[in-house]
Design a protein around this motif. Structure first.
Motif, PDB file in Angstrom:
ATOM      1  N   ALA A 210      43.656 -71.804 -34.104  1.00  0.00           N
ATOM      2  CA  ALA A 210      43.067 -72.744 -35.063  1.00  0.00           C
ATOM      3  C   ALA A 210      43.631 -74.134 -34.828  1.00  0.00           C
ATOM      4  O   ALA A 210      44.850 -74.321 -34.771  1.00  0.00           O
ATOM      5  N   LEU A 211      42.734 -75.097 -34.696  1.00  0.00           N
ATOM      6  CA  LEU A 211      43.168 -76.477 -34.486  1.00  0.00           C
ATOM      7  C   LEU A 211      43.773 -77.041 -35.767  1.00  0.00           C
ATOM      8  O   LEU A 211      43.255 -76.810 -36.859  1.00  0.00           O
ATOM      9  N   PRO A 212      44.848 -77.783 -35.666  1.00  0.00           N
ATOM     10  CA  PRO A 212      45.422 -78.410 -36.863  1.00  0.00           C
ATOM     11  C   PRO A 212      44.573 -79.591 -37.321  1.00  0.00           C
ATOM     12  O   PRO A 212      43.654 -80.044 -36.631  1.00  0.00           O
ATOM     13  N   ASN A 213      44.895 -80.081 -38.519  1.00  0.00           N
ATOM     14  CA  ASN A 213      44.249 -81.271 -39.099  1.00  0.00           C
ATOM     15  C   ASN A 213      42.768 -81.067 -39.377  1.00  0.00           C
ATOM     16  O   ASN A 213      42.022 -82.023 -39.560  1.00  0.00           O
ATOM     17  N   ASN A 214      42.322 -79.805 -39.375  1.00  0.00           N
ATOM     18  CA  ASN A 214      40.941 -79.501 -39.779  1.00  0.00           C
ATOM     19  C   ASN A 214      39.927 -80.336 -39.005  1.00  0.00           C
ATOM     20  O   ASN A 214      39.151 -81.107 -39.572  1.00  0.00           O
ATOM     21  N   HIS A 215      39.922 -80.195 -37.696  1.00  0.00           N
ATOM     22  CA  HIS A 215      38.992 -80.937 -36.833  1.00  0.00           C
ATOM     23  C   HIS A 215      37.549 -80.619 -37.217  1.00  0.00           C
ATOM     24  O   HIS A 215      37.173 -79.453 -37.360  1.00  0.00           O
ATOM     25  N   ASN A 216      36.729 -81.660 -37.406  1.00  0.00           N
ATOM     26  CA  ASN A 216      35.330 -81.500 -37.794  1.00  0.00           C
ATOM     27  C   ASN A 216      34.478 -81.334 -36.546  1.00  0.00           C
ATOM     28  O   ASN A 216      34.175 -82.302 -35.844  1.00  0.00           O
ATOM     29  N   LEU A 217      34.083 -80.081 -36.279  1.00  0.00           N
ATOM     30  CA  LEU A 217      33.339 -79.785 -35.055  1.00  0.00           C
ATOM     31  C   LEU A 217      31.926 -80.340 -35.083  1.00  0.00           C
ATOM     32  O   LEU A 217      31.343 -80.623 -34.041  1.00  0.00           O
ATOM     33  N   HIS A 218      31.355 -80.526 -36.281  1.00  0.00           N
ATOM     34  CA  HIS A 218      29.988 -81.044 -36.377  1.00  0.00           C
ATOM     35  C   HIS A 218      29.942 -82.526 -36.020  1.00  0.00           C
ATOM     36  O   HIS A 218      28.995 -82.988 -35.382  1.00  0.00           O
ATOM     37  N   GLN A 219      30.965 -83.273 -36.398  1.00  0.00           N
ATOM     38  CA  GLN A 219      30.975 -84.700 -36.107  1.00  0.00           C
ATOM     39  C   GLN A 219      31.612 -85.021 -34.757  1.00  0.00           C
ATOM     40  O   GLN A 219      31.300 -86.043 -34.155  1.00  0.00           O
ATOM     41  N   GLN A 220      32.504 -84.145 -34.277  1.00  0.00           N
ATOM     42  CA  GLN A 220      33.208 -84.373 -33.019  1.00  0.00           C
ATOM     43  C   GLN A 220      33.158 -83.105 -32.170  1.00  0.00           C
ATOM     44  O   GLN A 220      34.097 -82.302 -32.178  1.00  0.00           O
ATOM     45  N   PRO A 221      32.065 -82.871 -31.443  1.00  0.00           N
ATOM     46  CA  PRO A 221      31.970 -81.689 -30.575  1.00  0.00           C
ATOM     47  C   PRO A 221      33.087 -81.686 -29.528  1.00  0.00           C
ATOM     48  O   PRO A 221      33.546 -82.739 -29.081  1.00  0.00           O
ATOM     49  N   GLY A 236      37.684 -84.183 -27.754  1.00  0.00           N
ATOM     50  CA  GLY A 236      36.596 -84.478 -28.677  1.00  0.00           C
ATOM     51  C   GLY A 236      37.059 -85.470 -29.712  1.00  0.00           C
ATOM     52  O   GLY A 236      38.095 -85.285 -30.353  1.00  0.00           O
ATOM     53  N   GLY A 237      36.350 -86.575 -29.856  1.00  0.00           N
ATOM     54  CA  GLY A 237      36.788 -87.614 -30.785  1.00  0.00           C
ATOM     55  C   GLY A 237      38.079 -88.255 -30.294  1.00  0.00           C
ATOM     56  O   GLY A 237      38.167 -88.716 -29.156  1.00  0.00           O
ATOM     57  N   ASP A 238      39.104 -88.244 -31.141  1.00  0.00           N
ATOM     58  CA  ASP A 238      40.412 -88.789 -30.762  1.00  0.00           C
ATOM     59  C   ASP A 238      41.348 -87.716 -30.228  1.00  0.00           C
ATOM     60  O   ASP A 238      42.513 -88.002 -29.934  1.00  0.00           O
ATOM     61  N   LEU A 239      40.854 -86.492 -30.108  1.00  0.00           N
ATOM     62  CA  LEU A 239      41.706 -85.370 -29.697  1.00  0.00           C
ATOM     63  C   LEU A 239      41.627 -85.145 -28.195  1.00  0.00           C
ATOM     64  O   LEU A 239      40.543 -85.023 -27.630  1.00  0.00           O
ATOM     65  N   LEU A 240      42.784 -85.064 -27.547  1.00  0.00           N
ATOM     66  CA  LEU A 240      42.904 -84.659 -26.145  1.00  0.00           C
ATOM     67  C   LEU A 240      44.171 -83.819 -26.055  1.00  0.00           C
ATOM     68  O   LEU A 240      45.288 -84.338 -26.030  1.00  0.00           O
ATOM     69  N   HIS A 262      38.189 -94.027 -30.130  1.00  0.00           N
ATOM     70  CA  HIS A 262      37.648 -94.080 -28.765  1.00  0.00           C
ATOM     71  C   HIS A 262      36.486 -93.111 -28.588  1.00  0.00           C
ATOM     72  O   HIS A 262      35.636 -93.307 -27.718  1.00  0.00           O
ATOM     73  N   ALA A 263      36.450 -92.030 -29.365  1.00  0.00           N
ATOM     74  CA  ALA A 263      35.330 -91.079 -29.369  1.00  0.00           C
ATOM     75  C   ALA A 263      35.117 -90.444 -28.000  1.00  0.00           C
ATOM     76  O   ALA A 263      34.111 -90.679 -27.339  1.00  0.00           O
ATOM     77  N   LEU A 264      36.071 -89.611 -27.567  1.00  0.00           N
ATOM     78  CA  LEU A 264      35.943 -88.903 -26.293  1.00  0.00           C
ATOM     79  C   LEU A 264      34.811 -87.883 -26.380  1.00  0.00           C
ATOM     80  O   LEU A 264      34.676 -87.166 -27.371  1.00  0.00           O
ATOM     81  N   SER A 265      33.996 -87.833 -25.330  1.00  0.00           N
ATOM     82  CA  SER A 265      32.830 -86.956 -25.361  1.00  0.00           C
ATOM     83  C   SER A 265      32.711 -86.057 -24.138  1.00  0.00           C
ATOM     84  O   SER A 265      32.064 -85.014 -24.216  1.00  0.00           O
ATOM     85  N   LYS A 266      33.303 -86.431 -23.001  1.00  0.00           N
ATOM     86  CA  LYS A 266      33.187 -85.638 -21.775  1.00  0.00           C
ATOM     87  C   LYS A 266      34.553 -85.480 -21.120  1.00  0.00           C
ATOM     88  O   LYS A 266      35.441 -86.324 -21.274  1.00  0.00           O
ATOM     89  N   LEU A 267      34.685 -84.380 -20.354  1.00  0.00           N
ATOM     90  CA  LEU A 267      35.977 -84.031 -19.760  1.00  0.00           C
ATOM     91  C   LEU A 267      35.736 -83.312 -18.440  1.00  0.00           C
ATOM     92  O   LEU A 267      34.847 -82.459 -18.335  1.00  0.00           O
ATOM     93  N   GLU A 281      32.254 -92.369 -25.848  1.00  0.00           N
ATOM     94  CA  GLU A 281      30.935 -92.815 -26.297  1.00  0.00           C
ATOM     95  C   GLU A 281      30.784 -94.327 -26.198  1.00  0.00           C
ATOM     96  O   GLU A 281      29.694 -94.847 -26.405  1.00  0.00           O
ATOM     97  N   THR A 282      31.873 -95.028 -25.896  1.00  0.00           N
ATOM     98  CA  THR A 282      31.804 -96.480 -25.732  1.00  0.00           C
ATOM     99  C   THR A 282      31.594 -96.887 -24.280  1.00  0.00           C
ATOM    100  O   THR A 282      31.586 -98.078 -23.980  1.00  0.00           O
ATOM    101  N   GLY A 283      31.432 -95.900 -23.362  1.00  0.00           N
ATOM    102  CA  GLY A 283      31.166 -96.209 -21.961  1.00  0.00           C
ATOM    103  C   GLY A 283      32.403 -96.372 -21.096  1.00  0.00           C
ATOM    104  O   GLY A 283      32.299 -96.846 -19.967  1.00  0.00           O
ATOM    105  N   THR A 284      33.573 -95.980 -21.592  1.00  0.00           N
ATOM    106  CA  THR A 284      34.827 -96.132 -20.856  1.00  0.00           C
ATOM    107  C   THR A 284      35.239 -94.813 -20.221  1.00  0.00           C
ATOM    108  O   THR A 284      35.117 -93.748 -20.842  1.00  0.00           O
ATOM    109  N   ILE A 285      35.749 -94.869 -18.988  1.00  0.00           N
ATOM    110  CA  ILE A 285      36.293 -93.713 -18.289  1.00  0.00           C
ATOM    111  C   ILE A 285      37.798 -93.878 -18.175  1.00  0.00           C
ATOM    112  O   ILE A 285      38.291 -94.955 -17.818  1.00  0.00           O
TER     113      ILE A 285
END
Length: 441
Positions: A210-221, A236-240, A262-267, A281-285
């Motif tokens: 279980a992820l801590p801090n109750n990560h919202n999977l619907h808003q941050q896949p 996902g989101g600010d989590l890495l 920063h809204a991380l979306s791909k890995l 999601e802001t176009g940064t790698i």
């Protein structure tokens, strides 16, 4: 008969006229039967008319007169209109303070002395603030946090009726339920937020974390990639976060320091160099090395939809000074290829598809790359990307347009591209449809 208008000039004239008549009366000095002159004022006699009793002094007479006026009811006078009556004393000993008249206001435009009921203004409703009892706070929506539990795994008991459910009085993670059809079941709810599950392909065993801090999977896949046989990374989101899975236990290891919002979306992970690539999601790698340090560059205008490292066939050796190619695609319709080891922030090459690129895939030998949109696929050679080598249009394929795919076309949000082991065939999935495209015979 029309009503006569009444304003302040006419009222003042009436008062002046009464004063003139009073002055004339005093000058005439009407004599009573006893020969004593009766001196009258505007509101009545100023001296007594009888000599049978001694005349009081001036102060006593004035007090008596005021007391009489204050206590008696007003009587009609003959010096004005019949509708006018005498005023009560206002209590001032040394005169009175006049109240300004408001007869000349523009509230009666038809110039009638008194407004008709139809001309009376409508009452003004006072609105000081929200009505008492009005809810101002935002209502919390709880639907997205709901967990639905199956009462029975047995198909023959699916019609069971729940009669009672109770939480364990000491353990808030245990819920029990009983009902008809011999229903008696207990659940252990480890976590009500996001839970990561690792399953074994050779057995039915699974491990959960279980992820801590109750990560919202619907808003941050979340995106996940394995970095070894026992380690994987999620983002996902600010989590890495890096995690370790061994002996049936998942434990967190390294947590990368990301930028807030920063809204991380791909890995994507490159096992050749141990580098980790993330897209926002802001176009940064961001390129992360094994120590957790990162190097960033702006790659796209808007959301990055796909990341892919170029495969290298064996026994190709990657030295410290060898380039390492990373492909990215975005909603801006562009595909770019970067040398992840170079300090140069400009792409090595780029292609465009005109609309959002939803997926990328290299052939296993890394020679070709395919990019797909919602309606077509283009294939380029990595070393010569000036023109595409092949194309495929989704609308041209009659087999693609099945009744089911037409009904669900508007609900598509997942797309996939992948090559077979020889790089001859390309599989393209969209929604509930899957096509196998022959590239080379």
């Amino acid at each position: 008969m029309p009503k006569e208008s009444l304003d302040s000039d006419k009222v003042n004239y009436m008062i002046w006229r009464g004063l003139v008549y009073s002055l004339i009366d005093r000058d005439i000095a009407q004599v009573t039967k006893d020969g004593v002159a009766a001196v009258n004022g505007f509101f009545g006699p100023l001296t007594p008319t009888s000599t049978e009793s001694p005349a009081p002094d001036e102060g006593e007479f004035e007090n008596a007169r005021k007391h009489e006026i204050d206590n008696e009811q007003p009587q009609p006078t003959t010096n004005g209109p019949a509708s006018k009556r005498g005023r009560l004393s206002n209590g001032y000993e040394n005169g009175f303070e006049p109240t300004p008249m408001e007869l000349d206001d523009e509230q009666n435009p038809d110039e009638n002395a008194y407004p008709s009921p139809e001309q009376l203004p409508s009452p003004v409703v006072a609105t000081v603030g929200p009505e008492q009892g009005t809810q101002m706070d935002k209502v919390s929506e709880l639907s997205t946090e709901t967990i639905f539990l199956e009462l029975s795994d047995d198909q023959t008991s699916r019609n069971a009726v729940l009669l009672q459910c109770e939480w364990n009085p000491r353990d808030p993670q245990i819920l029990a339920a009983v009902g008809t059809d011999a229903l008696a079941r207990m659940w252990t709810l480890d976590h009500r937020g996001t839970v990561i599950t690792v399953m074994s392909p050779t057995s039915d065993e699974s491990v959960k974390f279980a992820l801590p801090n109750n990560h919202n999977l619907h808003q941050q896949p979340l995106e996940v990639t394995w970095t070894s046989d026992e380690d994987f990374v999620i983002c996902g989101g600010d989590l890495l976060q890096a995690l370790h899975c061994v002996d049936g236990v998942i434990s967190p290891t390294r947590k990368y320091e990301t930028r807030e919002g920063h809204a991380l979306s791909k890995l994507s992970f490159d096992w050749r160099t141990g580098s980790l690539a993330t897209a926002s999601e802001t176009g940064t790698i961001d390129i992360w090395d094994q120590t957790g340090s990162r190097r960033s560059f702006n790659a796209h205008q808007g959301v990055i939809t796909s990341l892919a490292w170029q495969p290298l066939p064996f026994p190709v050796h990657v030295s410290d000074d060898s380039e390492r190619l990373l492909a990215s695609a975005g909603e801006d319709g562009a595909i770019s290829i970067w040398n992840a080891r170079s300090a140069e922030t400009k792409s090595r090459s780029s292609m465009t598809m005109g609309s959002t690129v939803v997926s990328l895939s290299f052939t296993p030998d890394g020679v070709f790359i395919a990019g797909g949109t919602t309606d077509r696929i283009l294939i380029w050679k990595v070393e010569d990307p000036a023109l595409p080598r092949a194309s495929w249009l989704r609308s041209d394929q009659t087999g693609w347009r099945t009744p089911m795919s037409q009904d669900s076309a508007g609900d598509e949000n997942q797309y996939n591209l992948c090559w077979d082991a020889n790089g001859h065939k390309l599989a393209y999935g969209a929604g509930n449809s899957l096509a196998v495209i022959n590239f080379r015979q």
